[in-house]
Design a protein around this motif. Structure first.
Motif: not given
Ligand code: URA
Length: 434
Positions: A147-156
Motif C-alpha cells: 500500500g505504500i512506496s516513496i521513490i525519487g522522481q525519475t529523470g524522464s
C-alpha cells in the motif's frame, strides 16, 4: 511561428494560444529556442501573468514533455500529496503509512531538500540501506503489496520543468503563480495518482509569505487538477514556526517513529490526522471527515500504521533495526544546548531562521550538489505559546562542524519571548475544494 513574436505578444499582455504554448515548450525542450529568449518570456509572464486557459495549456504541454506514470494496474484509489515545502515537514512519512493502513494506495514520488527546506528523500536516505531508486515495476508491485512506496522522481518525468525551473532559478522568475502552479501540477499529474492533496504553506519558512498568496496558489492548483479530472484539494497551513520539534534528517525520522508510536508532537500528529482524513475522503474510503479521522486514529493507536512504516522501510531495503530502536541512529559529534535568556511565553520561533541554521550545521544543502550530514540539525524543546523560565532549554543543535558558535546565536535569534500569554497558533487555516 517565431518565438520572438510570442515574447512580444506576452509582453503586450495578450493571451497565447495552445499552439503557441506547444511551440514554446516543445521548442525549449528540444533546444531549438535558446535560454535567453525563454528568459525574456518568463519575465514577461512574471509581469503580465497568464489567463486560466494559458495556465491549463502550459501545464498540459509540460506534462506531455516526458513520460507519465500509469498506475492503473494498482487496484483502488491511488492517493498523492504534495507539500510546497517547509522546515521540519516530515508529514508524508507519517501520513503515508496511516492512509495505507486504512486501504489507500500511497504511490509517491518525492524530492530533495534545498536551502532552508528539507526533502523527503533525504530523510528516507538517513535510514541505512534505504533505496529510493526502485524501477517502475518494483514501485508498482510494492504499492500493490503493502500500500505504500516513496521513490525519487525519475529523470524522464516532465523534462520541461527541469529545464524551466533551472532557468527560473537564475533569472529570478520563480516567484509567479502561473509558473509555480504549472510546475508543481505537471509533475503531480504525470505521477499518475487519482487524487492529489496539496499542502500549501505560508509564513516565514514557506515559499508563499502570506496567507493571501498561498490561497491564490492553492486555488489555481486545485483548478488545474480538477480540469485534468483528478480530485484535487488543498490545505492552507502555517509555516511560521517549524512543524514538530525536529529539523534535520535522522532527527526527523526519529520523530516520525515517535509519532507513529503515538507520542509525537501534537502539531505533527494533528496535521497528519487532518490531511489523512481529507485523503481518505478523496479515496472514498470514508463517508465523512469524522469517520476518516476515527479510522486514522485507530490505526495510529493500535500500532497498525507503525507496522506499515516498518514494512515500507524493509521493502525498500532500509535497516529496520534503526526504526525498532532509534537510539541506533548515529549522533552528531557536537551537541550544544540553547537556553532561554528570560522567562515568558514564546511568541515566535522563526521557521526560516531555524531552517537556515539547520542547513548551516550540515543538515541541509546550500547548493544542489552539496552533501548532507544526516545526523545534523536542531531539536526544539518548546513551541510557540509555551511558557519557559529563564535558563530553560529552548533547543539542542547537532553538528559535525566544530565552528557552530555563531549558529547558537542564530537559533536564539529565532525565538521571541514576551510577558503576555500567547495563544498556540492555528496550523490549518483552510481547505480548498473544487
Ligand atoms: N516547487 C516546484 O516544483 N516548482 C515551483 O515552481 C516552485 C516550487
Amino acid at each position: 511561428m517565431r518565438f520572438i513574436d510570442l515574447i512580444g505578444k506576452k509582453r503586450n499582455g495578450q493571451e497565447l494560444t495552445k499552439e503557441e504554448i506547444h511551440f514554446f515548450i516543445e521548442g525549449y525542450v528540444k533546444g531549438d529556442i535558446p535560454d535567453y529568449q525563454v528568459s525574456a518570456m518568463l519575465m514577461a509572464i512574471i509581469f503580465k501573468g497568464m489567463t486560466k486557459q494559458e495556465i491549463f495549456d502550459l501545464t498540459e504541454e509540460m506534462l506531455n514533455s516526458g513520460e507519465t506514470i500509469d498506475l492503473s494496474e494498482i487496484e483502488g484509489y491511488k492517493v498523492d500529496k504534495h507539500s510546497t515545502g517547509g522546515v521540519g515537514d516530515k508529514t508524508s512519512l507519517v501520513l503515508g503509512p496511516m492512509v495505507a493502513a486504512c486501504g489507500a494506495k500511497f504511490a509517491k514520488m518525492s524530492g530533495r531538500g534545498l536551502g532552508h527546506t528539507g526533502g523527503t528523500l533525504d530523510k528516507l536516505e538517513s535510514i541505512p540501506g534505504f533505496n529510493i531508486s526502485l524501477d517502475r515495476k518494483e514501485f508498482i508491485e510494492q504499492v500493490k503489496r503493502i500500500g505504500i512506496s516513496i521513490i525519487g522522481q525519475t529523470g524522464s518525468l516532465v523534462p520541461a520543468d527541469k529545464k524551466l525551473y533551472a532557468l527560473r532559478d537564475v533569472t529570478n522568475t520563480v516567484d509567479s503563480i502561473p509558473l509555480i502552479a504549472s510546475s508543481i501540477m505537471s509533475k503531480k499529474l504525470a505521477s499518475g495518482s487519482n487524487t492529489i492533496l496539496l499542502d500549501v504553506k505560508f509564513g516565514d519558512g514557506a515559499f508563499m509569505k502570506n496567507i493571501e498568496d498561498a490561497t491564490k496558489l492553492a486555488k489555481m492548483m486545485v483548478e488545474i487538477g480538477n480540469y485534468f479530472g483528478r480530485d484535487t484539494r488543498a490545505e492552507i497551513t502555517s509555516m511560521e514556526e517549524p512543524l514538530g520539534l525536529a529539523v534535520g534528517n535522522n532527527l526527523e525520522v526519529k520523530e516520525v517513529v515517535d509519532t507513529l508510536l503515538g507520542h509525537g508532537p501534537e502539531d505533527l500528529t494533528n496535521i497528519c490526522l487532518h490531511s489523512g482524513s481529507t485523503m481518505l475522503l478523496q479515496a472514498k474510503l470514508a463517508n465523512s471527515f469524522e469517520e476518516a479521522h476515527r479510522m486514522l486514529k485507530e490505526k495510529l493507536d493500535d500500532g497498525t500504521a507503525y507496522k506499515v512504516f516498518l514494512e515500507f522501510v524493509k521493502a525498500q531495503n532500509g535497516d529496520i533495526s534503526y526504526i525498532e530502536d532509534t537510539s541506533k541512529f548515529p549522533l552528531a559529534l557536537y551537541r550544544e544546548k540553547v537556553y532561554a535568556p528570560r522567562s515568558g511565553y514564546i511568541s515566535k520561533c522563526n521557521a526560516l531562521t531555524i531552517g537556515l541554521a539547520a542547513m548551516k550545521l550540515g543538515g541541509g544543502r546550500e547548493r544542489k550538489e552539496d552533501t548532507i550530514d544526516m545526523s545534523s540539525g536542531i531539536v526544539l524543546k518548546h513551541k510557540v505559546g509555551e511558557f519557559v523560565n529563564k535558563g530553560d532549554e529552548l533547543a539542542t543543535l547537532y553538528t559535525e562542524r566544530p565552528k557552530y558558535e555563531p549558529i547558537v546565536k542564530e537559533i536564539l535569534g529565532a525565538f521571541e519571548i514576551v510577558d503576555e500569554k500567547v495563544e498556540k497558533p492555528r496550523l490549518i487555516l483552510d481547505t480548498i475544494e473544487a
